[in-house]
Enzyme design. Structure first.
Site, PDB file in Angstrom:
ATOM      1  N   THR A 235      -2.192  -2.434   2.614  1.00 42.27           N
ATOM      2  CA  THR A 235      -1.281  -1.246   2.010  1.00 42.27           C
ATOM      3  C   THR A 235      -1.729  -1.052   0.634  1.00 42.27           C
ATOM      4  OG1 THR A 235      -0.218  -0.855   3.610  1.00 42.27           O
ATOM      5  CG2 THR A 235       0.791  -0.389   1.372  1.00 42.27           C
TER       6      THR A 235
ATOM      7  N   LYS B 186       1.093   6.302   4.357  1.00 36.40           N
ATOM      8  CA  LYS B 186       1.791   5.048   4.226  1.00 36.40           C
ATOM      9  C   LYS B 186       2.798   4.945   3.109  1.00 36.40           C
ATOM     10  CE  LYS B 186       2.655   1.025   4.922  1.00 36.40           C
ATOM     11  NZ  LYS B 186       3.863   0.382   5.542  1.00 36.40           N
TER      12      LYS B 186
ATOM     13  N   LYS C  49       6.771  -2.905  -3.732  1.00 36.35           N
ATOM     14  CA  LYS C  49       5.536  -2.518  -3.619  1.00 36.35           C
ATOM     15  C   LYS C  49       4.870  -1.027  -3.390  1.00 36.35           C
ATOM     16  CE  LYS C  49       0.685  -3.479  -1.518  1.00 36.35           C
ATOM     17  NZ  LYS C  49       0.057  -4.280  -0.117  1.00 36.35           N
TER      18      LYS C  49
HETATM   19  P1  NAD Z   1       0.216 -11.846   3.396  1.00 31.78           P
HETATM   20  O1  NAD Z   1       0.350 -12.616   2.153  1.00 31.78           O
HETATM   21  O2  NAD Z   1       0.877 -12.783   4.855  1.00 31.78           O
HETATM   22  O3  NAD Z   1      -1.151 -11.955   4.267  1.00 31.78           O
HETATM   23  C1  NAD Z   1      -3.088 -11.729   3.191  1.00 31.78           C
HETATM   24  C2  NAD Z   1      -2.948 -12.660   3.330  1.00 31.78           C
HETATM   25  O4  NAD Z   1      -5.034 -12.175   2.360  1.00 31.78           O
HETATM   26  C3  NAD Z   1      -3.272 -14.034   2.385  1.00 31.78           C
HETATM   27  O5  NAD Z   1      -3.305 -14.969   3.917  1.00 31.78           O
HETATM   28  C4  NAD Z   1      -4.004 -14.556   1.729  1.00 31.78           C
HETATM   29  O6  NAD Z   1      -4.340 -15.997   1.288  1.00 31.78           O
HETATM   30  C5  NAD Z   1      -5.495 -13.715   2.087  1.00 31.78           C
HETATM   31  N1  NAD Z   1      -6.169 -13.429   0.923  1.00 31.78           N
HETATM   32  C6  NAD Z   1      -5.477 -13.483  -1.017  1.00 31.78           C
HETATM   33  N2  NAD Z   1      -6.871 -12.689  -1.471  1.00 31.78           N
HETATM   34  C7  NAD Z   1      -7.364 -13.117  -0.219  1.00 31.78           C
HETATM   35  C8  NAD Z   1      -9.239 -13.132   0.090  1.00 31.78           C
HETATM   36  N3  NAD Z   1      -9.731 -12.779  -1.518  1.00 31.78           N
HETATM   37  N4  NAD Z   1     -10.230 -13.265   0.335  1.00 31.78           N
HETATM   38  C9  NAD Z   1      -9.569 -13.193   1.732  1.00 31.78           C
HETATM   39  N5  NAD Z   1      -8.466 -13.426   2.105  1.00 31.78           N
HETATM   40  C10 NAD Z   1      -7.373 -13.600   1.157  1.00 31.78           C
HETATM   41  O7  NAD Z   1      -0.017 -10.901   3.538  1.00 31.78           O
HETATM   42  P2  NAD Z   1       0.940 -10.073   5.206  1.00 31.78           P
HETATM   43  O8  NAD Z   1       2.757  -9.910   5.038  1.00 31.78           O
HETATM   44  O9  NAD Z   1      -0.474 -10.500   5.846  1.00 31.78           O
HETATM   45  O10 NAD Z   1       0.540  -8.470   4.247  1.00 31.78           O
HETATM   46  C11 NAD Z   1      -1.186  -7.762   4.361  1.00 31.78           C
HETATM   47  C12 NAD Z   1      -0.792  -6.394   3.786  1.00 31.78           C
HETATM   48  O11 NAD Z   1       0.427  -5.899   5.314  1.00 31.78           O
HETATM   49  C13 NAD Z   1      -0.331  -6.201   2.796  1.00 31.78           C
HETATM   50  O12 NAD Z   1      -0.879  -5.105   1.654  1.00 31.78           O
HETATM   51  C14 NAD Z   1       1.096  -5.557   3.349  1.00 31.78           C
HETATM   52  O13 NAD Z   1       1.814  -4.567   2.446  1.00 31.78           O
HETATM   53  C15 NAD Z   1       0.511  -4.611   4.459  1.00 31.78           C
HETATM   54  N6  NAD Z   1       1.728  -4.709   5.642  1.00 31.78           N
HETATM   55  C16 NAD Z   1       2.421  -6.240   5.628  1.00 31.78           C
HETATM   56  C17 NAD Z   1       4.103  -5.731   6.274  1.00 31.78           C
HETATM   57  C18 NAD Z   1       5.104  -6.703   7.248  1.00 31.78           C
HETATM   58  O14 NAD Z   1       5.817  -6.499   6.847  1.00 31.78           O
HETATM   59  N7  NAD Z   1       4.405  -7.292   6.555  1.00 31.78           N
HETATM   60  C19 NAD Z   1       3.411  -4.028   7.221  1.00 31.78           C
HETATM   61  C20 NAD Z   1       2.922  -3.612   6.980  1.00 31.78           C
HETATM   62  C21 NAD Z   1       2.203  -3.709   6.098  1.00 31.78           C
END
Ligand code: NAD
Length: 295
Positions: free
Chosen positions: A94, A169, A244
């Site tokens: 997102t 979204k 966010k």
């Molecule tokens: P998270 O922080 O658990 O996962 C993100 C991952 O990206 C981490 O493991 C991190 O180490 C990795 N990362 C960071 N920088 C990086 C890089 N330069 N190269 C490679 N990997 C890298 O977050 P999440 O909850 O998995 O969310 C991920 C996305 O999904 C976000 O954009 C969030 O807004 C969206 N989202 C989350 C949810 C939810 O309920 N968690 C729901 C819908 C959408």
């Protein structure tokens, strides 16, 4: 079956990558956080030593990263240089609409098809493979992405050209954030009027106040046994994530001149709630602040 690079195997990306493996795809994962990568490996992914290695020579690359800054960085410094002609790029993070469109344009310039495909459904939906994907991009690219997306979710909607997945979204989550606050306010008002919470739920759930924030993620304990309110507001969808997304909506409203005063108020209230130390609670926990019950 496709060979897919998967970059960012955090809370969402990891179960999504594992569902791709279960659907028979070969997945090569990368994440700078070693524990995340180890869990992806135990779920059947191969691991790469860098984002570029994960992207190199694959049929498709999926990214699931925290925000637009990481997506720009990973695309600019790894994916666009490493992908081969014909690799399909799918960003499920997102992020802000402007960055999504910039990255999509950079991919097009490099001769690569890309879609933005943010998700709704949270960690539970990612694990169950029931996510909804809102997809922006050219019709041909969306058609190519669909067989990959259905391995991770149930619903795929083409929202229009590049960036429109992100637009859908943030509009959806602005509805969600604002509706949660007003449902919380209604229960707080009902309490003061001596209205039983279950009665208010039974009536509003069958009346015009019905919405997801009430009937699925009800912010007070009791009426919906599975809702985070019955589990000390363990997420679910954290208040930090909601803040966010509300900020992304405000950024887009400012950029386009749209008037979104309720969305702005929702962002301000979630900022207060998060600043009070509640970032990690489910976003329905805002009931505690609205009702004066603490938090
Ligand atoms: P998270 O922080 O658990 O996962 C993100 C991952 O990206 C981490 O493991 C991190 O180490 C990795 N990362 C960071 N920088 C990086 C890089 N330069 N190269 C490679 N990997 C890298 O977050 P999440 O909850 O998995 O969310 C991920 C996305 O999904 C976000 O954009 C969030 O807004 C969206 N989202 C989350 C949810 C939810 O309920 N968690 C729901 C819908 C959408």
């Amino acid at each position: 079956m496709a060979e897919i690079g998967f970059i960012g195997v955090g809370n969402m990306g990891r179960p999504m990558a594992i569902n791709l493996v279960r659907a028979g795809h070969a997945v090569v994962a990368y994440d700078p956080f070693p524990a995340a990568l180890e869990e992806a490996e135990s779920g059947g992914c191969r691991v790469a030593a860098s984002a570029a290695e994960a992207a190199k020579g694959r049929d498709a690359v999926v990214t699931m990263l925290p925000s637009g800054a990481e997506v720009s960085d990973v695309y600019g410094n790894a994916v666009l240089g490493a992908a081969r002609a014909g690799t399909l790029l799918i960003d499920c993070s997102t992020i802000d609409v402007a960055t999504a469109r910039d990255v999509g344009a950079a991919a097009a310039k490099a001769g690569l098809a890309m879609v933005d495909a943010p998700v709704s459904g949270g960690v539970r939906g990612a694990a169950a493979g029931t996510l909804t994907f809102m997809v922006g991009g050219a019709a041909a690219a969306v058609a190519r992405a669909e067989p990959i997306l259905v391995a991770m979710g149930k619903t795929v909607v083409h929202a229009g050209p590049s960036g429109n997945g992100q637009a859908a979204k943030i509009c959806n989550n602005m509805i969600l954030g604002a509706s949660m606050i007003v449902v919380a306010e209604a229960f707080a008002l009902g309490d003061r009027l001596g209205l039983d919470r279950q009665k208010l739920f039974d009536i509003a759930a069958k009346s015009s106040g019905q919405c997801w924030s009430l009937t699925v993620n009800c912010p007070v304990p009791g009426p919906v046994p599975g809702s985070p309110a019955n589990h000390d507001y363990r997420p679910g969808f954290t208040a930090a994530m909601m803040l966010k997304d509300l900020r992304l909506a405000q950024q887009a409203a400012n950029a386009t001149g749209a008037a979104t005063p309720i969305g702005a108020e929702a962002a301000a209230l979630y900022a207060l709630f998060c600043n009070a130390g509640n970032s990690g609670l489910d976003f329905s926990g805002i009931f505690r602040m609205v009702s004066g019950e603490g938090g």
